[in-house]
Design a protein around this motif. Sequence first.
Motif, PDB file in Angstrom:
ATOM      1  N   VAL A 412       1.163  -1.581   0.025  1.00  0.00           N
ATOM      2  CA  VAL A 412      -0.487   0.293  -0.022  1.00  0.00           C
ATOM      3  C   VAL A 412       0.479   1.014   0.470  1.00  0.00           C
ATOM      4  N   SER A 413       2.457   1.253  -0.496  1.00  0.00           N
ATOM      5  CA  SER A 413       2.560   2.517  -0.552  1.00  0.00           C
ATOM      6  C   SER A 413       2.807   3.292  -1.285  1.00  0.00           C
ATOM      7  N   HIS A 414       2.286   2.537  -2.741  1.00  0.00           N
ATOM      8  CA  HIS A 414       2.147   3.151  -3.338  1.00  0.00           C
ATOM      9  C   HIS A 414       0.812   3.357  -4.113  1.00  0.00           C
ATOM     10  N   LEU A 415      -0.294   3.559  -3.029  1.00  0.00           N
ATOM     11  CA  LEU A 415      -1.831   3.097  -3.454  1.00  0.00           C
ATOM     12  C   LEU A 415      -2.090   4.632  -3.935  1.00  0.00           C
ATOM     13  N   SER A 416      -3.484   3.560  -5.143  1.00  0.00           N
ATOM     14  CA  SER A 416      -3.016   4.587  -6.381  1.00  0.00           C
ATOM     15  C   SER A 416      -4.953   4.711  -6.783  1.00  0.00           C
ATOM     16  N   GLN A 417      -5.540   3.839  -5.478  1.00  0.00           N
ATOM     17  CA  GLN A 417      -7.052   3.093  -6.123  1.00  0.00           C
ATOM     18  C   GLN A 417      -8.054   1.978  -4.955  1.00  0.00           C
ATOM     19  N   ARG A 418      -8.540   2.920  -4.146  1.00  0.00           N
ATOM     20  CA  ARG A 418      -9.634   1.962  -3.299  1.00  0.00           C
ATOM     21  C   ARG A 418      -8.876  -0.081  -3.271  1.00  0.00           C
ATOM     22  N   SER A 419      -9.089  -0.044  -4.513  1.00  0.00           N
ATOM     23  CA  SER A 419      -9.212  -1.319  -5.566  1.00  0.00           C
ATOM     24  C   SER A 419      -7.480  -2.056  -4.294  1.00  0.00           C
ATOM     25  N   THR A 468      -9.427  -3.953   6.863  1.00  0.00           N
ATOM     26  CA  THR A 468      -8.287  -1.741   6.391  1.00  0.00           C
ATOM     27  C   THR A 468      -9.355  -1.296   5.425  1.00  0.00           C
ATOM     28  N   VAL A 469      -9.804  -1.573   4.345  1.00  0.00           N
ATOM     29  CA  VAL A 469     -11.618  -0.929   3.603  1.00  0.00           C
ATOM     30  C   VAL A 469     -12.326  -0.163   4.736  1.00  0.00           C
ATOM     31  N   GLY A 470     -12.309  -1.750   5.306  1.00  0.00           N
ATOM     32  CA  GLY A 470     -14.057  -0.757   6.263  1.00  0.00           C
ATOM     33  C   GLY A 470     -13.136  -0.402   7.504  1.00  0.00           C
ATOM     34  N   LEU A 472     -10.938   2.138   7.443  1.00  0.00           N
ATOM     35  CA  LEU A 472     -10.120   3.283   6.952  1.00  0.00           C
ATOM     36  C   LEU A 472     -10.857   4.160   7.222  1.00  0.00           C
ATOM     37  N   HIS A 473     -12.604   4.473   6.722  1.00  0.00           N
ATOM     38  CA  HIS A 473     -13.028   5.635   6.740  1.00  0.00           C
ATOM     39  C   HIS A 473     -12.912   6.286   8.404  1.00  0.00           C
ATOM     40  N   TRP A 474     -13.351   4.881   9.052  1.00  0.00           N
ATOM     41  CA  TRP A 474     -13.213   5.728  10.566  1.00  0.00           C
ATOM     42  C   TRP A 474     -12.260   6.174  11.145  1.00  0.00           C
ATOM     43  N   PHE A 475     -11.109   5.603  10.692  1.00  0.00           N
ATOM     44  CA  PHE A 475      -9.939   6.080  11.593  1.00  0.00           C
ATOM     45  C   PHE A 475      -9.617   7.253  10.935  1.00  0.00           C
ATOM     46  N   GLU A 476      -9.739   7.662   9.972  1.00  0.00           N
ATOM     47  CA  GLU A 476      -9.892   8.954   9.018  1.00  0.00           C
ATOM     48  C   GLU A 476     -10.794  10.099   9.640  1.00  0.00           C
ATOM     49  N   SER A 477     -12.124   9.584   9.538  1.00  0.00           N
ATOM     50  CA  SER A 477     -13.368  10.923  10.258  1.00  0.00           C
ATOM     51  C   SER A 477     -12.570  10.739  11.294  1.00  0.00           C
ATOM     52  N   GLY A 478     -12.274   9.693  12.703  1.00  0.00           N
ATOM     53  CA  GLY A 478     -12.097   9.860  14.086  1.00  0.00           C
ATOM     54  C   GLY A 478     -10.773  10.506  14.498  1.00  0.00           C
ATOM     55  N   PHE A 479      -9.644  10.114  13.669  1.00  0.00           N
ATOM     56  CA  PHE A 479      -8.503  10.901  14.131  1.00  0.00           C
ATOM     57  C   PHE A 479      -7.721  12.176  13.069  1.00  0.00           C
ATOM     58  N   ARG A 480      -9.171  13.077  11.840  1.00  0.00           N
ATOM     59  CA  ARG A 480      -8.933  13.496  11.627  1.00  0.00           C
ATOM     60  C   ARG A 480      -7.554  13.142  10.373  1.00  0.00           C
ATOM     61  N   ILE A 481      -7.525  12.349  10.004  1.00  0.00           N
ATOM     62  CA  ILE A 481      -6.718  12.038   9.189  1.00  0.00           C
ATOM     63  C   ILE A 481      -6.608  12.037   7.247  1.00  0.00           C
ATOM     64  N   SER A 483      -6.253  10.082   3.867  1.00  0.00           N
ATOM     65  CA  SER A 483      -4.963   9.631   3.051  1.00  0.00           C
ATOM     66  C   SER A 483      -5.189   9.389   2.181  1.00  0.00           C
ATOM     67  N   SER A 484      -4.496   8.704   1.171  1.00  0.00           N
ATOM     68  CA  SER A 484      -4.586   8.984  -0.183  1.00  0.00           C
ATOM     69  C   SER A 484      -5.958   8.668  -1.091  1.00  0.00           C
ATOM     70  N   VAL A 485      -6.402   7.486  -0.162  1.00  0.00           N
ATOM     71  CA  VAL A 485      -7.422   6.443  -0.075  1.00  0.00           C
ATOM     72  C   VAL A 485      -8.483   8.262  -0.961  1.00  0.00           C
ATOM     73  N   ARG A 486      -8.587   9.079   0.507  1.00  0.00           N
ATOM     74  CA  ARG A 486      -9.590   9.855   0.674  1.00  0.00           C
ATOM     75  C   ARG A 486      -9.857  10.991  -1.098  1.00  0.00           C
ATOM     76  N   LEU A 487      -7.907  11.455  -0.524  1.00  0.00           N
ATOM     77  CA  LEU A 487      -7.831  12.816  -1.814  1.00  0.00           C
ATOM     78  C   LEU A 487      -8.305  11.793  -2.934  1.00  0.00           C
ATOM     79  N   LEU A 488      -7.906  10.499  -3.668  1.00  0.00           N
ATOM     80  CA  LEU A 488      -8.579  10.475  -4.621  1.00  0.00           C
ATOM     81  C   LEU A 488      -9.664  10.126  -5.120  1.00  0.00           C
ATOM     82  N   GLU A 489     -10.910   9.998  -3.810  1.00  0.00           N
ATOM     83  CA  GLU A 489     -11.716   9.516  -4.242  1.00  0.00           C
ATOM     84  C   GLU A 489     -12.593  11.322  -4.452  1.00  0.00           C
TER      85      GLU A 489
END
Length: 766
Positions: A412-419, A468-470, A472-481, A483-489
């Motif tokens: 996941v070091s070069h993540l470009s999409q959620r898939s 990780t997929v499930g 990720l959203h909660w970690f992002e919103s809960g810790f205000r972080i 991720s590259s996945v969120r930016l790509l969306e």
Amino acid sequence: MMVLKIKKLKRTWGDLPNRLDWFRHHTFWLRAIIGVMYFLLFTVVLSSNLFVSKLHLEVGEPSPQLITAPWTKDIEDTEKYAQDQEAAANAVQPVYKPDEEFFNDLTRDLGNDFTALHNAAAASGDDSARVSKLKQTQPFTTLPQGVLLSLLKTSADVLDATEQVGGDIILTRARNVVSGARTDVDVAPLRERTKTDIDQSALHDDAKAFFKAFVDQELTRPTLVVDVQTTEKLRSAARASVKRDITQYKANQKIVGPGEIVDKKIYQVLVDYGLINSRNTWKSASGIALLVILGMGTILGYLYQYKRDVLRLTNRMVLIGLTMILVLTIGRGVISINLGGNDFNSMSGMLIPVAWATMSVAILVDADAALLVSVVLAIFVAVLVDPTLSTANGLQSGLVALFGGVVGVYSVSHLSQRSDLARAGLFVSAANAFMVSSIALTTGMSLVVWIVGLILGIVNGVASSFLTVGALHWFESGFRITSSVRLLELSNPNRPLLKRLLMEAPGTYHHSILVGNLAEAAAEAVRADATLVRVGAMYHDIGKLKRPYFFIENQFTQDNPHDKIAPTLSALIIISHIKDGLELAKENKLPQPIQDIIAQHHGDGLVSYFYHKALEEKDDVPEEAFHYEGPKPQTKEAALVCLADTVEAAVRSMKHPTPGRVEGFVRKIIKDKLNDGQLDQCDLTFQDLDRIAMAFVRVLSGIFHSRVEYPELPSAKEHAQKKLAGDTGKTAVKGSAEEAHGEKHESSEEIDDKDMPVTEHPGKDS
């Protein structure tokens, strides 16, 4: 009384925000409390297996209850097996070999005696003198006078042959592993047998007398010693040939009934099932606590030394600890599952989804930190599976966790999409399968257990991906972080804000796309977050949606609304698109880094066009009213969007954007921003600024490239008329050639813009 308690509770609850606010301003104590909390959680989870309800029994005590086998298991009577092995080893007789040190001494002494005999025979003088000289050497002192004279008169050649024959007789008998002396008791019989061999030999009588005397003198201790190496090999083979005493207990089979005495065999069965607490629990727990301190200290030390930007962010540190404790908690539940047999249960630790934690940390925090988390978590998993480290189960689970976690980080070091997360799960599954196969081949694991281990490893990888997929959203919103996945969306053109920008402010939309291309190329050149820069550029001007026609890129008619209002009001409208953009960003819950770029992409710069226009109308115009509110760019990413925004707008206004003029103009803009102090609060270096300029020029050269002018061809009718008229001349009508972007090329006039100042155009904010 109850009323007072309720009032006190309300007062405490009302004071809670103030208490929390105190912690926010005293981060040291907050971090200390969080660190202690994680230390306790790690220690409790890792040592929990030590405190599972177990029997406290000793050999010879009655059982307090009926104890049955939890699952089917082959129990080995290790004590009886050890006794049988020792009995088999003791039954092996020691193997003897000649004592080479003894025989070297014996050969040397025999040679010395014959040397003395040769010397005496060759000496001058009468026989009595030579005999006297010979008697000075043992064993000649014990021989009669006549024997000595006979030996002295024997020729040298005969003496040499006699020495050889007699020596061979003595050595052959003494070195023989059957006839040689193994103990002191065997020495006397050996001497007698050797003398008999001498008597039966062809030696003359005088020589026989000498060799008998020599035997009495030299053969005084055992001539054979134990061959330790050969004997131990034979005894090891004997131990290995002993069959193990194995008793199979079926699930729910009685082990011992209530009141029955627990003997050594029953005690061993209870220990093998893990039903007996045979260790000092608190001592083991103290060792685990030290291990936790070492693991946490290693992570903190690494972050302090190499990743201080991560260490300064409390939410990142909390997230690292949370993912680790969640994985260990899941692992504690996993290893308690009964898979139907001891061999299968020993593989349950391979289901612990360590890669979930490492992939989450790599995506949300830092890939290098995630690698260290992989190592520490692998050690923790080994201790979790086997807290006392008494079996290989913990080591095997730790190895699977280590390689699965490391592969997850790289996946996941070069993540470009959620898939890509699904693909990462497959990579982790493959790594787990390889590691399980390695362990199986090394330890001689049975085929059935091997297959079960492969299934568990594959399930581990897939489960890590799903988790990780499930989460990720909660970690992002809960810790205000973010991720590259969120930016790509967020970069999806079908997002509501981007669709509005395209429909309501198309000029701003295309300007934002170009700014994103410029900023992304520069970000790659200076190793900034290219994804954040590109997405931030796409949203940096969303505030223009409130009044799109007040910005020149959205004015498609000749009317400019700024011509009808005062410059101060125009400047206020231009400046307000920052505040409007922040309001839209908060309404649409854009991540904080995007909001920061929106707020900082103009810094506190001057809206110079309207400021100069105001000065033309009135001299005493306050400059503060024409400045953006700021703040200045605080990060590389915000600074790159700021520079790209200004460069794109300014270069677009150039009349003849040749490569040389574009590069000079870009460098002038960057220098102006630097001199204005807009880049003071970000960590860009002068080398970075040079790389940024080169990246901008490279992208702009592809955007503002030259086109050839197409000639206007005559129609077929005109061509036929000219042919009939006999006109042989060739004409070429020059007209306007339509460019690829739909604009008309104007070649009728040349506009020199070499002195063009870097100022805002009416309604343009950059």
